[in-house]
Design an enzyme around this catalytic site. Structure first.
Site, PDB file in Angstrom:
ATOM      1  N   ASP A   1     -34.644  32.020  16.573  1.00 44.10           N
ATOM      2  CA  ASP A   1     -33.597  31.065  16.201  1.00 44.10           C
ATOM      3  C   ASP A   1     -33.296  30.085  17.343  1.00 44.10           C
ATOM      4  OD1 ASP A   1     -32.390  32.785  17.984  1.00 44.10           O
ATOM      5  OD2 ASP A   1     -30.808  33.462  16.621  1.00 44.10           O
TER       6      ASP A   1
ATOM      7  N   GLU B   1     -26.823  32.514  21.256  1.00 43.66           N
ATOM      8  CA  GLU B   1     -27.254  32.263  19.884  1.00 43.66           C
ATOM      9  C   GLU B   1     -26.910  30.825  19.476  1.00 43.66           C
ATOM     10  OE1 GLU B   1     -29.185  34.224  18.558  1.00 43.66           O
ATOM     11  OE2 GLU B   1     -28.494  36.292  18.372  1.00 43.66           O
TER      12      GLU B   1
END
Ligand code: F6R
Length: 261
Positions: free
Chosen positions: A136, A143
């Protein structure tokens, strides 16, 4: 950004090790930032080989790891503490106390993160930070959506990352949801950032990092702002880069004084 495309992960790992060995030869007291996961394993094996066969010494080197799961015992086979000691730290001649890893069992997480930042500063900052990349686009455990100037702190793992890391834990349920991670701002202060990525499944994240817009939606893209970022890829991870052939030309045509190998 310097994008280097090698034919496979073995030659990429050897090049990354050569770059680190060069740094240690120039500065025996270098401060290294280290990553866990499967990507740097070839690099670590090569550093161990150089230590054993070419007397590369880490006696004056200091290391700081990027991240750790919260709540895992350091002795747990899945802790980054355990992984890092098994794959590198126990196999080289680092001095006692020279390796630091975020303390995922700290009672006061906030204070422990602040202390980690302070320890990096006291060591004089990180000379070279080794990095992998998540599917990702995460860098360390920053993140998507992470502030591009974030510091060491607690983060919650995304479903994509939990799924990817379940291979180490045996099931998704066993992967801790929370981690301590250096922030993107912390990583960007390293004098050199060296990101490695291998395999087809990393090709989209690599293309977004190198050729996409700089965005918190792909945290690794912040490296476009770094003055000295080296991106080392195998052919598969590089397969979605539009300027693939140009990166190959640049590397082949480097002047001798700029060459690593
Ligand atoms: C590990 C870390 C992560 C990994 C990334 C890729 O310290 O910070 O960002 O680099 O999740 O993991 P692998 O290399 O296992 O594909």
């Amino acid at each position: 950004m310097e994008v280097i495309i090698k034919k496979d992960r073995e030659s990429a790992g050897r090049l990354a090790a050569k770059i680190i060995a060069g740094l240690i030869n120039r500065n025996p007291a270098a401060v290294l930032g280290l990553a866990t996961g499967s990507t740097p394993l070839g690099l670590y094996n090569e550093l161990v080989r150089m230590h054993k066969e070419e007397s590369l010494s880490f006696r004056h080197v200091k290391t700081f790891n990027l991240d750790e799961y919260i709540g895992l015992d350091p002795a747990d086979p899945c802790s980054f503490y355990n992984e890092m000691h098994t794959n590198l730290l126990k196999r080289i001649d680092l001095a006692e106390g020279a390796a630091q890893i975020p303390d995922g069992r700290a009672k006061d997480i906030v204070a422990s993160c602040e202390a980690y930042e302070a320890a990096i500063k006291r060591a004089g900052g990180i000379d070279l930070q080794v990095l992998g990349i998540g599917h990702d686009g995460h860098l360390a455990f920053n993140e998507p959506g992470s502030s591009l100037s974030s510091r060491t702190r607690i983060k919650t793992l995304s479903k994509v990352t939990i799924k990817a890391n379940a291979r180490f834990f045996g099931s998704e349920e066993r992967v801790p949801k929370h981690v301590m991670t250096m922030g993107l701002g912390t990583i960007m202060e390293a004098r050199t950032c060296m990101m490695l990525a291998f395999g087809k499944d990393k090709a989209d994240a690599v293309a977004a990092t190198v050729e996409g817009p700089v965005s918190a939606s792909c945290p690794a893209s912040v490296l476009q702002f770094h003055q000295n970022a080296i991106i080392i890829l195998d052919e598969e991870a590089a397969s979605k880069l539009q300027r693939h052939d140009y990166y190959i030309d640049v590397y082949e045509d480097k002047p001798d004084w700029q060459r690593y190998e």
